[in-house]
Design an enzyme around this catalytic site. Structure first.
Site, PDB file in Angstrom:
ATOM      1  N   TYR A 108       0.796  -1.063   0.099  1.00 17.01           N
ATOM      2  CA  TYR A 108       0.042   0.247   0.123  1.00 17.01           C
ATOM      3  C   TYR A 108       0.956   1.302   0.038  1.00 17.01           C
ATOM      4  O   TYR A 108       1.921   1.278   0.585  1.00 17.01           O
ATOM      5  CB  TYR A 108      -1.110  -0.129   1.264  1.00 17.01           C
ATOM      6  CG  TYR A 108      -2.023  -1.028   0.963  1.00 17.01           C
ATOM      7  CD1 TYR A 108      -2.413  -1.718  -0.074  1.00 17.01           C
ATOM      8  CD2 TYR A 108      -2.791  -1.258   2.279  1.00 17.01           C
ATOM      9  CE1 TYR A 108      -3.449  -2.762  -0.123  1.00 17.01           C
ATOM     10  CE2 TYR A 108      -3.943  -2.020   2.141  1.00 17.01           C
ATOM     11  CZ  TYR A 108      -4.235  -2.737   1.171  1.00 17.01           C
ATOM     12  OH  TYR A 108      -5.209  -3.761   1.187  1.00 17.01           O
ATOM     13  N   SER A 293     -14.016  -4.524  -0.509  1.00 15.78           N
ATOM     14  CA  SER A 293     -14.759  -3.896  -1.644  1.00 15.78           C
ATOM     15  C   SER A 293     -15.998  -4.381  -1.473  1.00 15.78           C
ATOM     16  O   SER A 293     -16.843  -4.764  -2.352  1.00 15.78           O
ATOM     17  CB  SER A 293     -14.031  -4.505  -3.080  1.00 15.78           C
ATOM     18  OG  SER A 293     -13.108  -3.897  -3.091  1.00 15.78           O
ATOM     19  N   LEU A 295     -18.538  -2.407  -1.634  1.00 14.80           N
ATOM     20  CA  LEU A 295     -19.168  -1.414  -2.200  1.00 14.80           C
ATOM     21  C   LEU A 295     -18.863  -1.542  -3.682  1.00 14.80           C
ATOM     22  O   LEU A 295     -19.020  -0.524  -4.565  1.00 14.80           O
ATOM     23  CB  LEU A 295     -18.997  -0.013  -1.756  1.00 14.80           C
ATOM     24  CG  LEU A 295     -19.687   0.321  -0.414  1.00 14.80           C
ATOM     25  CD1 LEU A 295     -19.027   1.886   0.047  1.00 14.80           C
ATOM     26  CD2 LEU A 295     -21.100   0.510  -0.594  1.00 14.80           C
ATOM     27  N   GLY A 296     -17.826  -2.629  -4.081  1.00 15.59           N
ATOM     28  CA  GLY A 296     -17.616  -2.890  -5.404  1.00 15.59           C
ATOM     29  C   GLY A 296     -16.634  -1.569  -5.901  1.00 15.59           C
ATOM     30  O   GLY A 296     -17.073  -1.119  -6.982  1.00 15.59           O
ATOM     31  N   GLY A 298     -16.585   1.324  -4.608  1.00 16.19           N
ATOM     32  CA  GLY A 298     -17.567   2.402  -4.704  1.00 16.19           C
ATOM     33  C   GLY A 298     -18.342   2.555  -5.815  1.00 16.19           C
ATOM     34  O   GLY A 298     -19.436   3.220  -5.390  1.00 16.19           O
ATOM     35  N   LEU A 300     -21.217   0.633  -5.967  1.00 12.19           N
ATOM     36  CA  LEU A 300     -22.531   0.301  -5.632  1.00 12.19           C
ATOM     37  C   LEU A 300     -22.852   1.541  -4.637  1.00 12.19           C
ATOM     38  O   LEU A 300     -23.984   1.309  -4.229  1.00 12.19           O
ATOM     39  CB  LEU A 300     -22.552  -0.685  -4.429  1.00 12.19           C
ATOM     40  CG  LEU A 300     -22.426  -2.144  -5.112  1.00 12.19           C
ATOM     41  CD1 LEU A 300     -22.062  -3.339  -4.326  1.00 12.19           C
ATOM     42  CD2 LEU A 300     -23.654  -2.488  -5.864  1.00 12.19           C
ATOM     43  N   LYS A 303     -22.370   6.514  -7.408  1.00 15.74           N
ATOM     44  CA  LYS A 303     -21.717   7.764  -7.901  1.00 15.74           C
ATOM     45  C   LYS A 303     -21.090   7.670  -9.171  1.00 15.74           C
ATOM     46  O   LYS A 303     -21.146   8.539  -9.681  1.00 15.74           O
ATOM     47  CB  LYS A 303     -20.514   8.098  -6.695  1.00 15.74           C
ATOM     48  CG  LYS A 303     -19.394   7.122  -6.904  1.00 15.74           C
ATOM     49  CD  LYS A 303     -18.348   7.498  -5.613  1.00 15.74           C
ATOM     50  CE  LYS A 303     -17.228   6.613  -5.712  1.00 15.74           C
ATOM     51  NZ  LYS A 303     -16.179   6.969  -4.548  1.00 15.74           N
TER      52      LYS A 303
END
Length: 412
Positions: A108, A293, A295-296, A298, A300, A303
């Site tokens: 990271y 993940s 929210l896939g 983001g 899902l 946006k």
């Protein structure tokens, strides 16, 4: 009831200008509707969501002694999309809300780059100095096989999950993090070939020799014996890999993996549900799932459904072209639209639906959430603590209807 009104989100997006990075979750306009026969029930449900905050839940991770929060703080944006100050603010807020598990990795921030590698750990380290270390479950990861990330090792050679690589990885992680031990050390992805990050099928032509499972576990045992690592786990792993690690540990008297960190969301279910649920079941291998993940990427949150591209130009999937491209495909987008409709129908935001779904799955030990602002983090945590638990049969039935049509659309 004739004079009562219910407010809920429509799917007409409006873009807020308050987030200068353009990363705010999708906002929705409000409208009044005439009550249905079930309006009293709907009003009570929405009122409870708005006024009642449930307590954070804690669960044992596999057969370890780690008692972790149902939400884990993901940190892969620290050092790329987030400054040190912003990272500290989010970490502090997470702890205040009851989160006790922080997940990082030697690779990271993401996307991986030589120039930024390790920054995430350094930001965590400077924050950790003001915390009670024994109150925090600190998880990190050693890279799997990689020909492109040789800069991570002093030797400059291909990354492998062998004794030398594991030892170097842990020593460097401990130094960056400013701690004497790692609570959970995970293999970020396997040493052997497996389909990764959107690849769905196993390509037999890509098989390659790999470091034996016993050799990997012996290297981890040495670190555990030295007190530098408490428990071990895997990530982006398959049923075959989990079974081999567990059986090898049993036969050789070596440390057993206690966790698996795999992607899991409304858009990515089949890879885990088909057989890893059985393999990792407490009555079988007892390996706890850390779902990433949720929210896939983001998507899902809804946006990426906005038509104003300028509003989301700094959102993750637009900021890094090609990154998690699978979540922007036509079928994935259509499935997301349908899930947004389900959320609207039941008085939930898209984020609440997506995170509440993962939260309620009986095989999920903890859900890893990431954010680029305290506002996003608050929305995510509230989705766990301020929505109906578990979701009603009606909500789950509507989710299943969409799932039966699309299955895992991001792999198509």
């Amino acid at each position: 009831m004739a004079s009562s009104y219910v407010t809920f989100s429509t799917v007409t997006p409006v873009v807020s200008g308050s987030d200068t990075r353009g990363l705010a979750r999708l906002a929705f306009t409000r409208r009044r509707v005439t009550p249905s026969p079930n309006s009293r029930r709907r009003i009570l449900r929405i009122s409870a969501k708005a006024s009642t905050k449930n307590a954070m839940e804690y669960r044992k991770l596999g057969d370890s002694d780690l008692n972790i929060s149902e939400v884990t703080m993901g940190t892969m944006t620290f050092g790329e999309q987030n400054t040190e100050k912003e990272s500290h603010e989010m970490l502090s807020y997470a702890i205040e809300e009851g989160i006790n598990c922080i997940d990082t990795a030697e690779a990271y921030p993401i996307p991986m780059k030589k120039e930024t590698q390790g920054k995430t750990d350094l930001y965590i380290s400077s924050w950790l100095k003001s915390q009670q270390r024994d109150k925090i479950v600190l998880a990190t990861k050693v890279c799997g096989y990689s020909e492109r990330s040789s800069y991570i090792r002093d030797s400059g050679e291909v990354l492998r999950v062998d004794a030398a690589n594991i030892k170097e990885s842990v020593e460097k992680s401990l130094k960056r993090l400013g701690t004497d031990y790692i609570d959970l050390l995970q293999i970020h992805w396997p040493d052997r070939y497996v389909p990764l990050f959107g690849d769905f099928y196993y390509d037999t032509s890509k098989w390659r020799p790999s470091v034996p499972f016993a050799e990997q576990l012996r290297a981890f045992k040495d670190l555990i014996d030295e007190g530098k690592v408490r428990y071990i786990g895997v990530s982006n792993e398959t049923s075959y890999g989990v079974m081999e690690f567990v059986n090898t540990a049993k036969l050789e008297g070596l440390p057993k993996i206690v966790s698996i960190q795999n992607g899991y969301s409304l858009l990515v279910r089949c890879r885990y549900e088909v057989d890893l649920v059985e393999v990792c079941h407490p009555k079988n291998c007892n390996v706890g799932l850390l779902a990433y993940s949720p929210l896939g990427g983001g998507s899902l949150s809804g946006k990426y459904l906005v038509t104003d591209q300028e509003a989301t130009k700094n959102a993750r999937l637009n900021l890094f072209p090609g990154y998690m491209e699978r979540y922007k495909g036509s079928l994935a987008k259509e499935a997301t639209i349908q899930y947004v409709e389900v959320a609207k129908k039941h008085g939930l935001t898209p984020v609440e639906l997506a995170l509440g779904f993962v939260r309620d799955r009986p095989f999920v030990t903890s859900t890893i959430i990431g954010a680029t602002s305290v506002e996003q983090l608050k929305e995510d945590i509230d989705a766990f603590l301020m929505t109906e638990r578990p979701f009603s049969q009606e909500v789950m039935a509507d989710i299943d209807t969409v799932f039966k049509r699309f299955k895992d659309p991001s792999f198509v």
